[in-house]
Design an enzyme around this catalytic site. Structure first.
Site, PDB file in Angstrom:
ATOM      1  N   LYS A   1      -5.204 -10.075  -6.811  1.00  0.00           N
ATOM      2  CA  LYS A   1      -6.359  -9.928  -5.741  1.00  0.00           C
ATOM      3  C   LYS A   1      -7.380  -8.898  -6.277  1.00  0.00           C
ATOM      4  O   LYS A   1      -7.107  -7.929  -6.667  1.00  0.00           O
ATOM      5  CB  LYS A   1      -5.782  -9.713  -4.389  1.00  0.00           C
TER       6      LYS A   1
ATOM      7  N   LYS B   1     -10.668  -3.252  -3.739  1.00  0.00           N
ATOM      8  CA  LYS B   1     -11.728  -2.261  -4.124  1.00  0.00           C
ATOM      9  C   LYS B   1     -10.623  -1.062  -4.676  1.00  0.00           C
ATOM     10  O   LYS B   1     -11.347  -0.200  -5.338  1.00  0.00           O
ATOM     11  CB  LYS B   1     -11.946  -1.573  -2.752  1.00  0.00           C
TER      12      LYS B   1
ATOM     13  N   LYS C   1       0.759  -1.360   0.080  1.00  0.00           N
ATOM     14  CA  LYS C   1       0.218   0.128  -0.100  1.00  0.00           C
ATOM     15  C   LYS C   1       0.822   1.420   0.020  1.00  0.00           C
ATOM     16  O   LYS C   1       0.358   2.215  -0.550  1.00  0.00           O
ATOM     17  CB  LYS C   1      -1.011  -0.208   1.287  1.00  0.00           C
TER      18      LYS C   1
HETATM   19  N1  AQP Z   1      -9.902 -10.953  -2.864  1.00  0.00           N
HETATM   20  C1  AQP Z   1     -10.329 -11.181  -1.750  1.00  0.00           C
HETATM   21  N2  AQP Z   1     -10.529 -12.376  -1.777  1.00  0.00           N
HETATM   22  C2  AQP Z   1     -11.105 -12.877  -0.567  1.00  0.00           C
HETATM   23  N3  AQP Z   1     -11.002 -12.296   0.673  1.00  0.00           N
HETATM   24  C3  AQP Z   1     -10.782 -10.726   0.464  1.00  0.00           C
HETATM   25  N4  AQP Z   1     -10.869  -9.693   1.348  1.00  0.00           N
HETATM   26  C4  AQP Z   1     -10.391  -8.719   0.651  1.00  0.00           C
HETATM   27  N5  AQP Z   1     -10.358  -8.990  -0.602  1.00  0.00           N
HETATM   28  C5  AQP Z   1     -10.493 -10.209  -0.855  1.00  0.00           C
HETATM   29  C6  AQP Z   1     -11.414 -10.108   2.632  1.00  0.00           C
HETATM   30  O1  AQP Z   1     -12.446  -8.984   2.888  1.00  0.00           O
HETATM   31  C7  AQP Z   1     -12.190  -8.805   4.226  1.00  0.00           C
HETATM   32  C8  AQP Z   1     -12.451  -7.265   4.325  1.00  0.00           C
HETATM   33  O2  AQP Z   1     -11.479  -6.447   3.579  1.00  0.00           O
HETATM   34  P1  AQP Z   1     -11.050  -4.910   3.938  1.00  0.00           P
HETATM   35  O3  AQP Z   1     -11.998  -4.191   3.294  1.00  0.00           O
HETATM   36  O4  AQP Z   1     -11.089  -4.705   5.336  1.00  0.00           O
HETATM   37  O5  AQP Z   1      -9.589  -4.887   3.303  1.00  0.00           O
HETATM   38  P2  AQP Z   1      -9.008  -5.145   2.324  1.00  0.00           P
HETATM   39  O6  AQP Z   1      -8.530  -6.540   2.233  1.00  0.00           O
HETATM   40  O7  AQP Z   1      -7.869  -4.198   2.076  1.00  0.00           O
HETATM   41  O8  AQP Z   1     -10.038  -5.062   1.004  1.00  0.00           O
HETATM   42  P3  AQP Z   1      -9.640  -4.692  -0.437  1.00  0.00           P
HETATM   43  O9  AQP Z   1     -10.825  -4.832  -1.182  1.00  0.00           O
HETATM   44  O10 AQP Z   1      -8.388  -5.483  -1.012  1.00  0.00           O
HETATM   45  O11 AQP Z   1      -9.086  -3.256  -0.385  1.00  0.00           O
HETATM   46  P4  AQP Z   1      -7.799  -2.421  -0.948  1.00  0.00           P
HETATM   47  O12 AQP Z   1      -8.094  -2.393  -2.434  1.00  0.00           O
HETATM   48  O13 AQP Z   1      -8.065  -1.182  -0.238  1.00  0.00           O
HETATM   49  O14 AQP Z   1      -6.753  -3.165  -0.612  1.00  0.00           O
HETATM   50  C9  AQP Z   1     -10.813  -9.087   4.968  1.00  0.00           C
HETATM   51  O15 AQP Z   1     -11.135 -10.280   5.773  1.00  0.00           O
HETATM   52  C10 AQP Z   1     -10.105  -9.821   3.575  1.00  0.00           C
HETATM   53  O16 AQP Z   1      -9.054 -10.629   3.869  1.00  0.00           O
END
Ligand code: AQP
Length: 345
Positions: A207, A210, A115
């Site tokens: 992955k 968002k 990040k």
């Molecule tokens: N691609 C994924 N596959 C399975 N699980 C996922 N999670 C996120 N992406 C995947 C799980 O969703 C939960 C909440 O995630 P979060 O919103 O707190 O944070 P994150 O992992 O940073 O989500 P994003 O969508 O990937 O956001 P960005 O783009 O900002 O990095 C967690 O349990 C996570 O494991």
């Protein structure tokens, strides 16, 4: 008998559109665990502000994640749903954990590296300290089980390291206060099923997330049937038909991803999906995946849209959840102060 009362805690960041990865890797599991455990599900807004958030968008996103929890089937009357910033014990315990965690531990965190990217000097201190706050989220409730996607595994290992170091550093004090097996549990991650790491529709090695700029890389929980169909039909694949067995998915990341998604949505296994679709062309399989996705996700998106129309109702759920969460966390923090030697009333 278990030394710690079994309890589930997990959180989701209100940082934008929730997607299929958040649903299959996390929220769908949250729903399933409700029958077996007491669960606490948190909209982790303090984590969200470790990177810049537009204030009005943040407020909207906090309500939208809450709506998603409820639309997916979390019952906020039987379990606890709230937003992190309303329970000050999270931030308080995070400070203590900042003093327990070692710089070397945080330096190894891959999420920070990804990040912060190349502009590390310009990343917030909060982004760096994120894993101590995550440990505090979990341990403020002495939670024993945490359902998360595969990407959070390293942070959960750090949570265990922090718990263990706290238990060791203060072992005598903890025992003298009558806690027999250490003060914090060594939390178990719950990472299982066919979709612990849902991948981008544009690149099966990345992955689904968002923050990926292309909306075609993911299905958002609020996407309508047309958008879901379009995104699945455009999803990257390879030219081969689907294999009959799981071994045939090795080194075919896009095929592996779509089969895993189908299996998770249908509550079955990739092996079963391949029994049904082995030898089929992607066009056939994608049509079936569109139908399944629309059937499973359509009602969730519709319910989310209905719920966000009434922000006062959602805010009421969060306030009630925060009051109940605080009742559990407050005595834990009082004990932490006793253990550490901080004077309190
Ligand atoms: N691609 C994924 N596959 C399975 N699980 C996922 N999670 C996120 N992406 C995947 C799980 O969703 C939960 C909440 O995630 P979060 O919103 O707190 O944070 P994150 O992992 O940073 O989500 P994003 O969508 O990937 O956001 P960005 O783009 O900002 O990095 C967690 O349990 C996570 O494991």
């Amino acid at each position: 008998m278990a030394a710690f009362q079994e309890r589930v805690f997990s959180g989701v960041q209100p940082t934008g559109n929730l997607h299929l990865g958040n649903y299959l890797g996390a929220i769908k599991r949250f729903v399933e665990l409700q029958t077996k455990y007491d669960c606490i599900y948190c909209v982790v807004d303090l984590h969200a502000i470790t990177v810049w958030q537009d204030p009005a968008e943040l407020t909207k996103n906090i309500r939208e994640v809450t709506a998603a929890f409820i639309a997916c089937g979390i019952d906020p009357t039987k379990h606890i749903v709230f937003n992190q910033s309303q329970v000050h014990e999270h931030a308080e315990l995070a400070w203590v954990f900042n003093c327990v965690a070692r710089l070397g531990w945080l330096n190894r965190m891959t999420q920070f590296k990804e990040k912060a990217g190349k502009d590390r000097e310009n990343a917030s201190v909060g982004l760096y300290a994120y894993p101590s706050l995550m440990a505090a989220d979990i341990l403020a409730y002495r939670a024993t089980h945490v359902p998360v996607g595969e990407d959070q595994k390293q942070h959960l290992e750090l949570t265990r390291d922090i718990a263990q170091k706290f238990n060791n550093d203060y072992a005598e004090r903890i025992a003298s206060l009558g806690f027999k097996d250490g003060f914090f549990p060594l939390t178990e991650p719950l990472i299982s099923g066919p979709a612990t790491r849902v991948m981008s529709f544009r690149d099966g090695t990345k992955k689904m997330s968002k923050s990926e700029p292309s909306d075609y890389s993911r299905i958002n929980l609020t996407d309508d049937a047309d958008a879901i169909a379009q995104k699945i039909r455009k999803a990257k694949t390879d030219p081969e038909p689907l294999p009959g067995e799981e071994k045939g998915l090795e080194s075919r990341p896009e095929a592996d991803n779509l089969v895993g998604i189908y299996a998770a949505l249908a509550d079955t296994t990739p092996a079963e999906v391949l029994k049904q679709f082995g030898g089929a062309q992607f066009s056939t399989f994608k049509n079936a995946l569109v139908d399944l996705s629309v059937a499973k996700l359509g009602p969730i998106g519709a319910e989310m849209k209905r719920l966000v129309q009434d922000p006062a109702h959602i805010d009421g759920i969060l306030a009630d959840g925060a009051a109940r969460a605080s009742k559990i966390a407050a005595p834990v923090i009082r004990s932490v102060k006793d253990i550490v030697g901080l004077v309190h009333s």
